[in-house]
Design an enzyme around this catalytic site. Structure first.
Site, short mmCIF file in Angstrom:
data_model
loop_
_atom_site.label_atom_id
_atom_site.label_comp_id
_atom_site.label_asym_id
_atom_site.label_seq_id
_atom_site.Cartn_x
_atom_site.Cartn_y
_atom_site.Cartn_z
N PHE A 118 -6.61 61.81 7.52
CA PHE A 118 -7.24 62.28 6.48
C PHE A 118 -9.08 62.55 7.33
O PHE A 118 -8.70 62.41 7.73
CB PHE A 118 -7.40 60.65 5.56
N GLN A 230 -19.62 53.66 -2.97
CA GLN A 230 -18.79 55.41 -2.78
C GLN A 230 -17.98 56.15 -3.61
O GLN A 230 -18.12 55.80 -4.25
CB GLN A 230 -17.13 55.18 -1.77
N HIS A 232 -16.23 58.95 -4.71
CA HIS A 232 -14.85 59.72 -4.14
C HIS A 232 -15.53 61.67 -4.19
O HIS A 232 -15.71 61.46 -5.29
CB HIS A 232 -13.54 59.58 -4.95
N LEU A 246 -8.70 60.04 -10.48
CA LEU A 246 -8.34 60.62 -8.41
C LEU A 246 -8.06 61.65 -8.39
O LEU A 246 -6.87 61.82 -9.22
CB LEU A 246 -8.06 59.42 -7.97
N GLU A 249 -8.11 62.88 -1.80
CA GLU A 249 -8.12 63.23 -0.80
C GLU A 249 -7.09 63.85 0.13
O GLU A 249 -6.72 64.44 1.16
CB GLU A 249 -8.69 62.37 0.51
N ARG A 280 -16.81 60.90 3.91
CA ARG A 280 -16.27 61.09 1.88
C ARG A 280 -18.09 61.14 1.92
O ARG A 280 -18.33 61.90 1.09
CB ARG A 280 -16.01 59.94 1.08
N HIS A 344 -16.53 55.53 -6.90
CA HIS A 344 -14.42 54.93 -6.45
C HIS A 344 -14.50 53.78 -5.66
O HIS A 344 -14.19 52.91 -6.16
CB HIS A 344 -14.31 55.73 -5.02
N ARG A 378 -16.50 53.88 3.83
CA ARG A 378 -15.41 53.60 3.91
C ARG A 378 -14.38 54.90 4.61
O ARG A 378 -14.27 55.97 3.58
CB ARG A 378 -14.54 52.66 2.70
O1 MEZ Z 1 -8.65 54.90 0.68
C1 MEZ Z 1 -8.50 56.05 -0.51
O2 MEZ Z 1 -9.29 55.27 -1.06
C2 MEZ Z 1 -7.98 56.80 -0.48
C3 MEZ Z 1 -6.53 56.49 -0.34
C4 MEZ Z 1 -7.72 57.51 -1.90
C5 MEZ Z 1 -7.28 59.22 -2.38
O3 MEZ Z 1 -8.00 59.67 -1.83
O4 MEZ Z 1 -6.11 58.90 -1.88
#
Ligand code: MEZ
Length: 542
Positions: A118, A230, A232, A246, A249, A280, A344, A378
């Site tokens: 990640f 944050q 995303h 979402l 990631e 991020r 996010h 984060r």
């Molecule tokens: O920690 C997160 O925000 C997460 C694992 C999100 C993701 O992209 O899946």
């Protein structure tokens, strides 16, 4: 309307996501626990929506020191080092709890928990259950909770914490009909999750309205770094109704490429070393910049492409992504996704000690409602670990707290009843005000900020806060309370953003040219409470 039900308990937990349920499991070892959930417990919060993973050091080649340094560096050194130490040391133990309780994570050929890379991490330490990791964790926690004596009050929304001499002694909650319950407790744990529903485009579930920040603030708690929101990098861009959803990631962790409309892997310009697996804050700004400078798609996003992976890899490692995009009419095995940043996670929140005490006696907090763990940015995968590590600690601290007198202050309740009943005589539909709030936050307090824009947002929030909001019926009073909490959360974000005169992590002020090397910034936390607001300065560095 009020006090139709009075409940007494040792520990009151507010919130039923990963942190709240973990806290309840732990607290139930010490006395009777009541868990109040705004939704159906286990179904509504954001934990169950977390897709990609849980960071924990599980291999000899990795170490908690490296995880700690990754987290601090990723957080632009604004994190509270003591909280980071706890997070990184205890994440593996809390992972082991989940596995012992039946959680099924993906494993390697030799039956070790599988880990994927990640962003911002020197070791691939993100454990996962496909791309439905949070769902697996939540299902496991709910089963474990069932084995305790915890009383779960589903679909009750807390409208205020109850004061007790110098602290908090429980809460008042409304059910769906607008009937009130008074819950008196020796200790109260806020585990209400985040609040990025204050933005127009957000990954949060409908419950992510920032209630805990507002409840804590009104009870006198100190909140830190609320400007650190944050975005995303990868949210869905279309169809319109799915905007912001979402796109994990894990897609980039599995090798997904970010491309602009010229076909360029544009991350080369922003972080040539880490590319798509940069932190991020960097990736979100890069995508926003590509779009702003005209290299985005007609939908206002960039491409995220996994077509070079085999169909089998996509089907097994990213099944939810595959299914979600098929439902949008896009087969990600054959064509790229279109993505753009989406609000996010709020990295600021209630200031806590490592044992989850807030600045208000009797009030504990854990999970996204707290600040300090993640600093200015984060790392993906650290939130699920945060819920388990600090959920357990909050439950233990609250459970060990001494018994207190439990009494109801009739004047306080009467005042609350008057305030809530007044909504029945209001004039303005809360849905209209809510819409304006979300657009204002998106347009004026987003990824790039200026003092002028932030002041525009603050003026709008202040006006919305003063509107005579109307509840069409007693069951709609809660919508008015939610709007009030959203306004408070938005105001905390904007006021804190005005307090920080530097660019750091997720906080970028285009009107401020000062950028320090993160580790040497003279600024510490921003803080806001009912009685003070400001930014800490590190005299030694200055
Ligand atoms: O920690 C997160 O925000 C997460 C694992 C999100 C993701 O992209 O899946």
């Amino acid at each position: 309307m009020l006090a139709s039900e009075v409940v007494r308990c040792h520990v009151l937990i507010i919130g039923s996501g990963g942190a709240g349920v973990r806290a309840a499991i732990e607290a139930s070892r010490y006395g009777n626990v009541v868990l109040v959930s705004k939704t159906i417990a286990g179904k509504g919060g954001c934990t169950t929506m977390a897709e990609g993973g849980y960071n924990a050091v599980l291999r000899d080649q990795d170490s908690c020191d490296v995880h700690r340094e990754d987290t601090l560096r990723g957080g632009a050194y604004l994190n509270d080092p003591a909280l980071v130490e706890v997070l990184t040391r205890e994440a593996p133990e809390r992972m082991a709890d989940l596995i012992r309780w039946g959680a099924v994570f993906d494993v390697t050929e030799n039956r070790m928990v599988a880990q994927r890379p990640f962003g911002g991490q020197k070791f691939p330490r993100t454990c996962y259950a496909g791309d439905r990791t949070g769902h697996e964790i939540m299902a496991t926690l709910m089963e474990r909770l069932d084995g305790t004596d915890t009383v779960v009050m589903n679909e009750y929304s807390v409208v205020d914490l109850l004061p007790r001499e110098g602290g908090v002694g429980g809460a008042v909650a409304l059910d769906r009909r607008g009937e009130a319950a008074v819950i008196l407790a020796d200790s109260t744990v806020l585990a209400t999750g985040g609040g990025t529903q204050v933005y127009d485009i957000s990954t949060n579930s409908a419950a992510g309205t920032g209630d805990g920040f507002a409840l804590g603030y009104r009870a006198g708690a100190k909140l830190i770094d609320m400007e650190m929101v944050q975005f995303h990098p990868t949210g869905a861009v279309y169809p319109y109704d799915a905007r912001g959803r979402l796109v994990t990631e894990a897609v980039r962790g599995e090798g997904g490429l970010l491309l602009n409309t010229h076909g360029e892997r544009f991350m080369e310009r922003y972080d040539p070393e880490r590319m798509e697996l940069s932190t991020r804050d960097v990736v979100a700004r890069a995508i926003a910049t590509e779009v702003l400078e005209g290299r985005g798609t007609d939908y206002g996003g960039v491409y995220l492409d996994v077509t070079h992976l085999s169909p089998g890899e996509i089907e097994t490692r990213l099944p939810v992504m595959l299914e979600q995009f098929l439902a949008f009419g896009v087969d990600i095995r054959r064509e790229p996704m279109v993505v753009a940043p989406t609000a996010h996670h709020i990295m600021g929140g209630l200031a806590i000690t490592p044992d989850c005490r807030t600045t208000v006696p009797g009030l504990y907090a854990c999970g996204e409602v707290t600040g300090g763990v993640h600093g200015a940015n984060r790392l993906g995968g650290n939130a699920l670990a945060d819920t388990q590590v600090f959920g357990k600690r909050a439950g233990e601290s609250a459970g060990k707290a001494p018994e207190q007198d439990k009494y109801i202050d009739p004047d306080r309740l009467a005042a609350l009843e008057r305030r809530l009943s007044a909504y029945l005589d209001g004039e303005v539909n809360p849905a209209v005000a809510r819409r304006e709030l979300k657009l204002t936050m998106w347009n004026h307090a987003g990824i790039f900020r200026t003092a002028d824009e932030l002041n525009t947002a603050l003026a709008t929030i202040t006006r919305l806060e003063s509107l005579p909001i109307r509840a069409a019926s007693p069951s709609n009073i809660i919508d008015c309370c939610t709007l009030r909490n959203m306004c408070t959360t938005a105001s905390l974000i904007v006021r804190s953003a005005l307090l920080r005169p530097e660019n750091r992590g997720a906080h970028v002020r285009k009107d401020v040219t000062t950028t320090w090397e993160p580790a040497t910034s003279p600024f510490g936390h921003t803080y806001v409470s009912l009685t003070s607001a400001g930014i800490e300065r590190k005299e030694a560095v200055l």
